[in-house]
Motif scaffolding. Structure first.
Motif, PDB file in Angstrom:
ATOM      1  N   ALA A 123      20.564 -18.025 -28.286  1.00 47.82           N
ATOM      2  CA  ALA A 123      20.720 -19.113 -27.318  1.00 47.82           C
ATOM      3  C   ALA A 123      20.215 -18.690 -25.944  1.00 47.82           C
ATOM      4  CB  ALA A 123      22.182 -19.537 -27.244  1.00 47.82           C
ATOM      5  N   ILE A 124      20.417 -17.436 -25.592  1.00 44.15           N
ATOM      6  CA  ILE A 124      19.957 -16.945 -24.286  1.00 44.15           C
ATOM      7  C   ILE A 124      18.438 -17.033 -24.195  1.00 44.15           C
ATOM      8  CG2 ILE A 124      19.736 -14.877 -22.868  1.00 44.15           C
ATOM      9  CD1 ILE A 124      22.551 -14.101 -23.730  1.00 44.15           C
ATOM     10  N   LYS A 125      17.733 -16.675 -25.264  1.00 47.47           N
ATOM     11  CA  LYS A 125      16.271 -16.785 -25.255  1.00 47.47           C
ATOM     12  C   LYS A 125      15.831 -18.248 -25.234  1.00 47.47           C
ATOM     13  CE  LYS A 125      15.239 -12.489 -27.773  1.00 47.47           C
ATOM     14  NZ  LYS A 125      14.644 -11.922 -29.024  1.00 47.47           N
ATOM     15  N   ARG A 126      16.516 -19.087 -26.009  1.00 48.37           N
ATOM     16  CA  ARG A 126      16.122 -20.506 -26.057  1.00 48.37           C
ATOM     17  C   ARG A 126      16.331 -21.186 -24.717  1.00 48.37           C
ATOM     18  NH1 ARG A 126      18.296 -19.720 -31.182  1.00 48.37           N
ATOM     19  NH2 ARG A 126      20.350 -20.614 -30.749  1.00 48.37           N
ATOM     20  N   LEU A 127      17.268 -20.698 -23.916  1.00 46.99           N
ATOM     21  CA  LEU A 127      17.525 -21.274 -22.598  1.00 46.99           C
ATOM     22  C   LEU A 127      16.917 -20.453 -21.473  1.00 46.99           C
ATOM     23  CD1 LEU A 127      21.265 -22.311 -23.116  1.00 46.99           C
ATOM     24  CD2 LEU A 127      19.256 -23.798 -23.125  1.00 46.99           C
ATOM     25  N   GLY A 128      16.143 -19.444 -21.822  1.00 50.87           N
ATOM     26  CA  GLY A 128      15.552 -18.572 -20.824  1.00 50.87           C
ATOM     27  C   GLY A 128      14.136 -18.965 -20.459  1.00 50.87           C
ATOM     28  N   PRO A 129      13.431 -18.121 -19.694  1.00 52.26           N
ATOM     29  CA  PRO A 129      12.089 -18.448 -19.201  1.00 52.26           C
ATOM     30  C   PRO A 129      10.986 -18.260 -20.229  1.00 52.26           C
ATOM     31  CG  PRO A 129      12.747 -16.287 -18.411  1.00 52.26           C
ATOM     32  CD  PRO A 129      13.935 -16.849 -19.133  1.00 52.26           C
ATOM     33  N   GLY A 130      11.278 -17.603 -21.357  1.00 57.24           N
ATOM     34  CA  GLY A 130      10.258 -17.382 -22.365  1.00 57.24           C
ATOM     35  C   GLY A 130       9.435 -16.151 -22.088  1.00 57.24           C
ATOM     36  N   ASN A 131       8.271 -16.067 -22.757  1.00 61.93           N
ATOM     37  CA  ASN A 131       7.397 -14.920 -22.577  1.00 61.93           C
ATOM     38  C   ASN A 131       5.952 -15.390 -22.418  1.00 61.93           C
ATOM     39  OD1 ASN A 131       6.367 -15.506 -25.171  1.00 61.93           O
ATOM     40  ND2 ASN A 131       7.834 -14.143 -26.159  1.00 61.93           N
ATOM     41  N   MET A 132       5.005 -14.507 -22.634  1.00 60.59           N
ATOM     42  CA  MET A 132       3.601 -14.839 -22.398  1.00 60.59           C
ATOM     43  C   MET A 132       3.094 -15.947 -23.321  1.00 60.59           C
ATOM     44  SD  MET A 132       0.285 -12.286 -22.479  1.00 60.59           S
ATOM     45  CE  MET A 132       1.061 -11.153 -21.336  1.00 60.59           C
ATOM     46  N   THR A 133       3.668 -16.078 -24.516  1.00 63.97           N
ATOM     47  CA  THR A 133       3.143 -17.022 -25.500  1.00 63.97           C
ATOM     48  C   THR A 133       4.059 -18.200 -25.778  1.00 63.97           C
ATOM     49  OG1 THR A 133       4.084 -15.770 -27.360  1.00 63.97           O
ATOM     50  CG2 THR A 133       1.853 -15.179 -26.638  1.00 63.97           C
ATOM     51  N   HIS A 134       5.356 -18.093 -25.483  1.00 64.34           N
ATOM     52  CA  HIS A 134       6.281 -19.199 -25.729  1.00 64.34           C
ATOM     53  C   HIS A 134       7.279 -19.270 -24.578  1.00 64.34           C
ATOM     54  CE1 HIS A 134       4.514 -18.713 -29.705  1.00 64.34           C
ATOM     55  NE2 HIS A 134       4.761 -19.989 -29.845  1.00 64.34           N
ATOM     56  N   HIS A 135       7.767 -20.481 -24.295  1.00 64.27           N
ATOM     57  CA  HIS A 135       8.294 -20.740 -22.964  1.00 64.27           C
ATOM     58  C   HIS A 135       9.744 -21.223 -22.900  1.00 64.27           C
ATOM     59  CE1 HIS A 135       4.218 -19.914 -21.918  1.00 64.27           C
ATOM     60  NE2 HIS A 135       3.766 -21.000 -22.497  1.00 64.27           N
ATOM     61  N   GLY A 136      10.568 -20.766 -23.825  1.00 64.49           N
ATOM     62  CA  GLY A 136      12.006 -20.878 -23.689  1.00 64.49           C
ATOM     63  C   GLY A 136      12.559 -22.259 -23.440  1.00 64.49           C
ATOM     64  N   VAL A 137      13.187 -22.434 -22.292  1.00 69.59           N
ATOM     65  CA  VAL A 137      14.013 -23.597 -22.014  1.00 69.59           C
ATOM     66  C   VAL A 137      13.243 -24.916 -21.975  1.00 69.59           C
ATOM     67  CG1 VAL A 137      13.845 -23.436 -19.494  1.00 69.59           C
ATOM     68  CG2 VAL A 137      15.922 -24.409 -20.549  1.00 69.59           C
ATOM     69  N   VAL A 138      11.943 -24.886 -21.734  1.00 68.03           N
ATOM     70  CA  VAL A 138      11.187 -26.132 -21.691  1.00 68.03           C
ATOM     71  C   VAL A 138      10.777 -26.598 -23.087  1.00 68.03           C
ATOM     72  CG1 VAL A 138      10.345 -25.787 -19.346  1.00 68.03           C
ATOM     73  CG2 VAL A 138       8.998 -24.929 -21.265  1.00 68.03           C
ATOM     74  N   TYR A 139      11.180 -25.853 -24.111  1.00 71.70           N
ATOM     75  CA  TYR A 139      10.931 -26.281 -25.480  1.00 71.70           C
ATOM     76  C   TYR A 139      12.111 -27.120 -25.988  1.00 71.70           C
ATOM     77  CZ  TYR A 139       6.882 -23.177 -26.070  1.00 71.70           C
ATOM     78  OH  TYR A 139       5.652 -22.578 -25.965  1.00 71.70           O
ATOM     79  N   ASN A 140      11.941 -27.720 -27.164  1.00 70.05           N
ATOM     80  CA  ASN A 140      12.962 -28.598 -27.732  1.00 70.05           C
ATOM     81  C   ASN A 140      12.829 -28.557 -29.256  1.00 70.05           C
ATOM     82  OD1 ASN A 140      11.471 -31.233 -28.799  1.00 70.05           O
ATOM     83  ND2 ASN A 140      10.410 -30.541 -26.947  1.00 70.05           N
ATOM     84  N   PRO A 141      13.681 -29.235 -30.016  1.00 69.02           N
ATOM     85  CA  PRO A 141      13.589 -29.153 -31.484  1.00 69.02           C
ATOM     86  C   PRO A 141      12.393 -29.864 -32.104  1.00 69.02           C
ATOM     87  CG  PRO A 141      15.830 -29.655 -30.800  1.00 69.02           C
ATOM     88  CD  PRO A 141      14.958 -29.807 -29.586  1.00 69.02           C
TER      89      PRO A 141
END
Length: 523
Positions: free
Chosen positions: A414-432
Motif C-alpha cells: 500500500a505504501i508503494k501504491r500511494l507513493g511517488p513511484g519510480n522511473m518507470t511507474h508512478h505510484g499514487v497517480v495510478y488506479n485499478p
C-alpha cells in the motif's frame, strides 16, 4: 465460410430471419472460422465486458518485475477459474488476486519487442543462456526494464547487443515460436461451443516509445489466421508503417487474416500519438488515403486504464467554452506544466515535457472533424473503450475495494501504491484501470470484432454500467419511455459509434437517446 443467420426464437425483441421483421445492420455476418453458433445470439445485441490490454510474463518489463505467469494462467484468472499469486519483493507480504465476476472476452497484449530475446535468456540450455546480458536480466529489477526499454525510445531502434548479434541464436525464430504459443493459448481458451462463455483474441502490443513518448498500439487479430511474426518497433519504427504492414500482410494478404490497432495512453505522448503529420506527406490526396487507412485500421481508442484518463483536461489553454471540472479526474500531469503549442514534445512516458491538446480524446475527435472538412476523410472517427494494462497477468482486475496493484514488485505494498513511484511507474497517480464494453450479436470472435469495427462500444472505469445510446433525426421524443426503445433506435437512428445520415429537409436537430443502468453489485 458460413453466414450467420439467427432463426426465429421466442424473444421479446424479434431476431433476424423472421419474415419481413426489421433486422439491424450488422446482425448478419460471416464466420471466419469453424465454430458453433451461440445459443444466446441476438440481432439487437447483448452486452459483454472484457479487457483488451493485459500483460503476462512474456513482456520484458512484467517479467523483470516478478510476473512470471503464462497466458494460460491469465485466461484462467479472467474466467474466474483460478486466482493469481502476485509478485512481491523480498520481505513483503504475498498477495493473491481473484476475480469476483468473470470477463466475457480478453486479448492479451504482451510487448512484441524482445519476445525472442526473453525466451532465449530464460530457457535454460539455450545458446545464449549464459551470456552476461541474459544472466543480468534474470536478476530482474528496474535497471533491466530501463536497459531493454531504452532501445524502444531510439528514432532508429536497434536490438540490444549481446543476444541476437552473437551468432549463437536466431532471435526471430525464437520469437516466431513464442508467438505461435500465444496464438495457440488464445485458441485453447476460446469457447467455440454454443455456450459461448468466453472469447480470447490473439494480440500483442506494438511498443513505439520514440523520444520517450508513447506511440503504443494494441494489435488485435480477428481469428487465428495471423502473420507468423508480430510487426514490432524494430521492423516498423513509424506508426504509419505499422498500419500499412498490417494492412498488406494481414487484411490484404488473402489468408483470412483481419486485424485492428488500438492506440492507448495518449496522455503520455506529448502530442505525438495523434499528431496530424501524415509521415511528412503534403499532398492532400495522399493525406486522404492515409486518413482513410487509419480510420479503417484504428476504429477504437483506449480512453482509460490504470495509467490514467485520456478524455480531457480543462486546464489547457485555448479550449473554448466553460471549464469542465469532471476533466480533472484521474490525471497523470498537474499544473504547472508547459503546453505543446503546435509542435510535439518528448519525455511523456516519464511524465516529462509538454502536454498537448491532442493528448486527450475529446480534442482528437474535434481534430478529426476538421480533417474531414479539409481533405475529405476523418482519421479519428473513434469508438471508446477502457482496459487495465495490468502487468500482473490479471485482466479485468478493477476492484477498487481490494486493489493489490498492477505492476509486480513496483506496487506490491500500500505504501508503494500511494507513493511517488519510480522511473518507470508512478505510484499514487495510478488506479485499478477500466473495462471495455461491447454491444455484440453474440460472444464470439467474429461478433465482438464486428462490434469493435463499427464502434458499438464504450469504456468504464471498472463498474459494469449498462449504457445504450442512439442518435437520429426522427427518434420519437418519448423514446426513453418506450418498451421498444432498442428496436426503434436501430430502425430510426444509429447506435453509439454510428454515423448520422444526412439531415433531411424537415429535420431541425438530431435527437440523442441515452439509457444508463447502474451496476448495483459495485455500489
Amino acid at each position: 465460410m458460413r453466414r450467420f443467420a439467427p432463426i426465429c426464437m421466442g424473444l421479446s425483441l424479434l431476431s433476424a430471419g423472421c419474415g419481413d421483421v426489421f433486422v439491424p445492420p450488422g446482425a448478419n455476418f460471416e464466420y471466419t472460422e469453424k465454430r458453433e453458433p451461440c445459443a444466446d445470439r441476438n440481432a439487437f445485441r447483448n452486452l459483454y465486458f472484457g479487457d483488451l490490454h493485459a500483460h503476462t510474463g512474456l513482456s520484458f518489463d512484467a517479467w523483470a518485475y516478478g510476473n512470471h505467469a503464462t497466458p494460460d494462467q491469465a485466461y484462467l484468472f479472467a474466467r474466474g477459474e483460478d486466482s493469481m499469486e502476485l509478485a512481491a519483493a523480498d520481505g513483503n507480504e504475498a498477495r493473491v488476486a481473484a476475480m469476483k465476476r468473470p470477463l466475457d472476452f480478453v486479448a492479451l497484449s504482451d510487448h512484441s519487442e524482445f519476445l525472442g530475446e526473453l525466451n532465449l535468456c530464460l530457457t535454460e540450455g539455450s545458446p545464449v543462456y549464459d551470456e552476461p546480458i541474459c544472466a543480468e536480466y534474470r536478476q530482474g529489477d528496474m535497471g533491466n526494464v530501463v536497459k531493454f526499454g531504452s532501445q524502444l525510445a531510439m528514432e532508429e531502434p536497434e536490438r540490444l547487443p549481446g543476444i541476437c548479434d552473437t551468432g549463437k541464436a536466431d532471435c526471430l525464430e525464437a520469437a516466431r515460436k513464442v508467438w505461435a504459443g500465444v496464438v495457440a493459448s488464445a485458441d485453447k481458451a476460446y469457447d467455440r461451443t454454443a455456450a459461448c462463455r468466453f472469447t480470447a483474441f490473439a494480440g500483442y502490443e506494438y511498443t513505439n516509445s520514440t523520444n520517450v513518448t508513447n506511440l503504443h498500439r494494441n494489435v488485435i487479430f480477428r481469428n487465428d489466421s495471423v502473420p507468423d511474426l508480430p510487426i514490432t518497433y524494430f521492423e516498423q519504427p513509424s506508426p504509419w508503417g505499422l498500419l500499412e504492414d498490417l494492412d498488406s500482410k494481414c487484411v490484404e494478404a488473402g489468408t483470412g487474416c483481419d486485424v485492428i490497432s488500438i492506440p492507448h495512453n495518449s496522455n503520455w505522448s506529448n502530442g505525438m500519438l495523434f499528431r496530424l503529420d501524415y509521415d511528412g506527406n503534403d499532398d492532400p490526396a495522399t493525406q486522404k488515403r492515409m486518413a482513410e487507412l487509419r480510420a479503417r485500421m484504428e476504429p477504437i481508442v483506449e480512453i482509460f486504464q490504470h495509467k490514467g484518463d485520456m478524455e480531457c483536461d480543462s486546464t489547457l489553454e485555448g479550449l473554448g467554452g466553460e471549464p469542465d471540472h469532471l476533466c480533472d479526474w484521474e490525471k497523470q500531469r498537474f499544473q504547472p506544466f508547459d503546453q505543446c503549442m503546435g509542435e510535439p514534445g518528448f519525455g511523456g512516458v516519464s511524465r516529462l515535457g509538454c502536454v498537448s491538446r491532442l493528448d486527450f480524446v475529446r480534442n482528437v475527435l474535434k481534430a478529426g472533424i476538421g480533417e474531414e472538412v479539409r481533405i475529405g476523410a476523418n482519421p479519428y472517427r473513434l469508438g471508446i473503450i477502457g482496459s487495465t494494462d495490468t502487468h500482473n497477468a490479471t485482466p479485468g482486475f478493477v476492484d477498487e475495494t481490494d486493489f493489490k496493484g498492477h505492476v509486480g514488485t513496483t506496487d506490491d505494498t500500500a505504501i508503494k501504491r500511494l507513493g511517488p513511484g519510480n522511473m518507470t511507474h508512478h505510484g499514487v497517480v495510478y488506479n485499478p484501470g477500466g473495462l471495455a464494453a461491447v454491444w455484440a450479436v453474440e460472444n464470439s470472435r467474429d461478433a465482438i470484432f464486428e462490434a469493435m469495427r463499427r464502434r458499438e462500444v464504450y469504456g468504464t472505469s471498472g463498474p459494469r454500467i449498462e449504457v445504450r445510446m442512439f442518435g437520429g433525426w426522427d427518434l420519437p421524443a418519448d423514446s426513453c419511455e418506450r418498451d421498444d426503445l432498442v428496436k426503434t433506435g436501430y430502425r430510426l437512428g444509429v447506435p453509439m459509434g454510428g454515423v448520422l445520415p444526412t439531415r433531411g429537409p424537415d429535420a431541425a436537430s438530431p435527437v440523442m437517446v441515452v439509457r444508463a443502468v447502474a451496476d448495483i453489485t459495485s455500489l
